[in-house]
Design a protein around this motif. Structure first.
Motif, short mmCIF file in Angstrom:
data_model
loop_
_atom_site.label_atom_id
_atom_site.label_comp_id
_atom_site.label_asym_id
_atom_site.label_seq_id
_atom_site.Cartn_x
_atom_site.Cartn_y
_atom_site.Cartn_z
N HIS A 257 0.84 -1.19 0.00
CA HIS A 257 0.00 0.00 0.00
C HIS A 257 0.88 1.25 0.00
O HIS A 257 2.09 1.18 0.25
N VAL A 258 0.29 2.41 -0.25
CA VAL A 258 1.06 3.65 -0.33
C VAL A 258 1.74 3.99 1.00
O VAL A 258 2.71 4.74 1.03
N ASP A 259 1.25 3.43 2.10
CA ASP A 259 1.89 3.67 3.40
C ASP A 259 2.94 2.62 3.74
O ASP A 259 3.40 2.53 4.87
N LYS A 260 3.33 1.82 2.73
CA LYS A 260 4.37 0.80 2.86
C LYS A 260 3.98 -0.34 3.81
O LYS A 260 4.82 -0.96 4.46
N THR A 261 2.68 -0.62 3.88
CA THR A 261 2.21 -1.78 4.64
C THR A 261 1.58 -2.78 3.69
O THR A 261 1.28 -2.47 2.52
N ALA A 262 1.36 -3.99 4.18
CA ALA A 262 0.64 -5.02 3.43
C ALA A 262 -0.18 -5.84 4.40
O ALA A 262 0.16 -5.97 5.57
N ARG A 263 -1.26 -6.40 3.87
CA ARG A 263 -2.15 -7.27 4.65
C ARG A 263 -2.06 -8.67 4.04
O ARG A 263 -2.84 -9.05 3.19
N PRO A 264 -1.08 -9.47 4.49
CA PRO A 264 -0.83 -10.74 3.80
C PRO A 264 -1.69 -11.89 4.29
O PRO A 264 -2.14 -11.91 5.44
N GLN A 265 -1.86 -12.86 3.39
CA GLN A 265 -2.24 -14.21 3.79
C GLN A 265 -0.97 -15.04 3.68
O GLN A 265 -0.46 -15.26 2.58
N VAL A 266 -0.46 -15.48 4.81
CA VAL A 266 0.74 -16.32 4.82
C VAL A 266 0.29 -17.78 4.77
O VAL A 266 -0.49 -18.22 5.61
#
Length: 563
Positions: A489-498
């Motif tokens: 995302h533009v805020d350098k985060t991600a919401r992963p499915q590991v």
């Protein structure tokens, strides 16, 4: 002990719990194809009984979520009796500074309005097991605690409203939940988030996720003071407080006037930041009070993955678990698992919290059913014996793949079995794929990632390993992760499915094949649906979506349909 769980409110659904374990769980929206369906989940009740292979006489208990029903679950409405109640509340706001006063009055007024329609429907199916109604926030708490895997933990629930409350705090110890705090609807923090959703041109109680995505595009400092003056955490009372002193339409009008000079991006950023600050302090305070540093949460506010990240990063928090169906769609499971745990304890064999291996609790479809659906749609398919390699090839060739396989996911996240898969390197994907799916352009896409790569991709991953399996938390991305720019995302985060091989062997193999071909252990995973539609459930749903142009290639089991 077999318990049928039922929720007949917002995002209605049903489940079957056997000795505390989830055998089946389905939300009605997936079956009737109406997003966040409200009402008696008739098809879901039948479907979970079918999935579990039960007959009516095998059910020992029926647990229905909610004691007051829908009339008291939403914070404001144009329904006359309820509107008058909230107008009275707003006029006499000072009296309701006490959460207990507000909750008691709300329960007194609305208890008699609880519908028995779901109970009557259950009886019509020949189920004569005892029926009981379980408090809304206790349902949230039970769903979080018993699937947390932590024998001792702090349990916090928070949402707009349910049975007179907006939040609650429990201690979970040795299989027993002890309530230590309740916060009334009057002091709901989630409502302020909903108000901003409405003011931003979206649907409240439905599109709050858009505000989370939009927040990264704004500056919270521009209008943070508006929300700072609207709600706070009161340390002496140990609870969130509605300091604006208004609810519903009055609160919305007040916010509108104050926010007018600013853009909606700044509104979103400010309400997001303020909510993060208040909720993380709320959780941290009770972690200090109880001495419990492992935390389990549920309730709609914890659908906000950025809030979850901030809670996990708070001082003194060792771990955080978010029940995978954290919103009201998960309280059928909460009701049933609570009753199951209680009954088991009475028999001397109490239920201890356990970790979910996966959340594939919905229906699956045979090869014959898939072939029949393809034929009835007038389409042709090819069967591919090396389907994992084929899917990986197509993603590498930048095709958009609809992947339908096995049992449907429980909860709001698509976790590989009802997913749209895509190349993770094209940063422009937010524009063109969101447009193709009729979604808002600023909404980020999430990644699916091999488990052995996760520590290299995400900071603080070890503390959030368990919720990352279900795509319920964000992490700050490392430089390595930014090679897959489409899922940062533009805020350098991600919401992963590991993804682990134990969780979903076929999906793990697709990711492995993709890594072997591209060097990347990650690709885009977004839910298989267009905007305002539920995630696909059946082969027919997937085919309809494919024919509507959502994907280039449709994979149904081992069947491939190319556009």
């Amino acid at each position: 002990m077999i318990v049928l769980g039922v929720h007949d409110g917002h995002d209605a659904g049903a489940c079957i719990i056997k000795n505390g374990r989830i055998l089946a769980a389905v939300n009605e929206e997936r079956l009737v194809r109406e997003k966040l369906f409200t009402g008696v989940p008739r098809l879901s009740i039948k479907k979970v009984i079918e999935i579990a292979g039960l007959t009516p006489e095998k059910i020992d208990r029926v647990a229905i979520a909610g004691t007051l029903g829908m009339m008291a679950s939403l914070g404001w409405t144009n329904v006359s009796p309820k509107k008058k109640f909230y107008q009275f509340v707003c006029k006499h706001g000072g009296f309701f500074a006490s959460s207990k006063s507000f909750a008691n009055l709300q329960k007194k007024i609305f208890r008699g309005s609880r519908s028995r329609e779901a109970e009557n429907y259950v009886r019509s199916l020949g189920i004569d097991a005892p029926v009981e109604y379980i408090d809304h926030h206790l349902c949230h708490a039970a769903s979080a605690y018993y699937t947390s895997g932590k024998r001792e933990c702090l349990v916090v629930t928070s949402d707009g409203s349910g049975d007179g409350l907006s939040s609650s705090v429990y201690k979970g110890v040795d299989g027993v939940l002890e309530k230590i705090k309740e916060v009334a609807t009057y002091n709901s923090i989630a409502y302020y988030y909903a108000y901003v959703t409405l003011l931003s041109g979206f649907k409240m109680f439905r599109h709050e996720g858009k505000i989370t995505g939009l927040a990264a595009h704004g500056d919270p400092k521009k209008c943070y003071s508006v929300f700072e003056n609207s709600f706070m955490y009161a340390p002496k009372k140990h609870e969130p407080r509605n300091t604006l002193g208004l609810m519903g339409e009055d609160a919305i009008e007040s916010l509108k006037k104050q926010l007018l000079p600013h853009s909606r991006e700044h509104w979103a950023a400010a309400v997001q930041k303020r909510t993060e600050d208040v909720i993380s302090r709320f959780v941290s305070d009770y972690s200090d009070i109880t001495g419990l540093h492992d935390v389990a949460v549920a309730g709609g506010i914890f659908a906000n993955v950025r809030i979850n990240q901030k809670v996990l990063e708070s001082p003194g928090i060792n771990s955080l678990f978010i029940h995978p169906h954290m919103g009201d769609g998960g309280i059928a499971v909460g009701a049933a698992i609570y009753v199951s745990a209680r009954e088991m304890a009475e028999k001397g064999n109490g239920l201890m919290p356990y970790r979910l291996e996966n959340v594939y609790f919905g229906p699956e479809f045979s090869d014959n059913e898939i072939q029949s659906a393809i034929s009835n749609a007038g389409l042709e398919s090819q069967k591919n014996k090396k389907i994992e390699s084929y899917v990986a090839d197509m993603i590498a060739e930048k095709k958009i793949v609809g992947h339908f396989n096995g049992r449907m996911e429980y909860g709001p996240r698509a976790l590989g079995n009802r997913s749209i898969l895509a190349d993770p390197t094209d940063k422009s994907i937010n524009n063109w794929l969101n447009k193709r799916l009729s979604r808002t352009e600023f909404m980020p896409f999430a990644p699916s990632l091999l488990d052995n790569a996760a520590p290299k991709y995400y900071q603080n991953y070890e503390k959030g390993e368990y919720p990352s399996r279900f795509m319920t938390i964000t992490f700050d991305c490392t430089r390595e992760a930014q090679k897959a720019g489409a899922v940062v995302h533009v805020d350098k985060t991600a919401r992963p499915q590991v993804v682990s091989i134990q969780q979903n062997p076929r999906y793990y193999r697709i990711l492995t094949e993709y890594m072997n071909k591209t060097g990347l252990p990650v690709f885009v995973n977004t839910s298989f649906n267009a905007h305002e539609e539920p995630i696909v459930c059946s082969p027919q749903d997937a085919i309809k979506s494919f024919m509507g142009g959502t994907v280039d290639i449709l994979v149904l089991g081992n069947h491939v349909i190319e556009g």
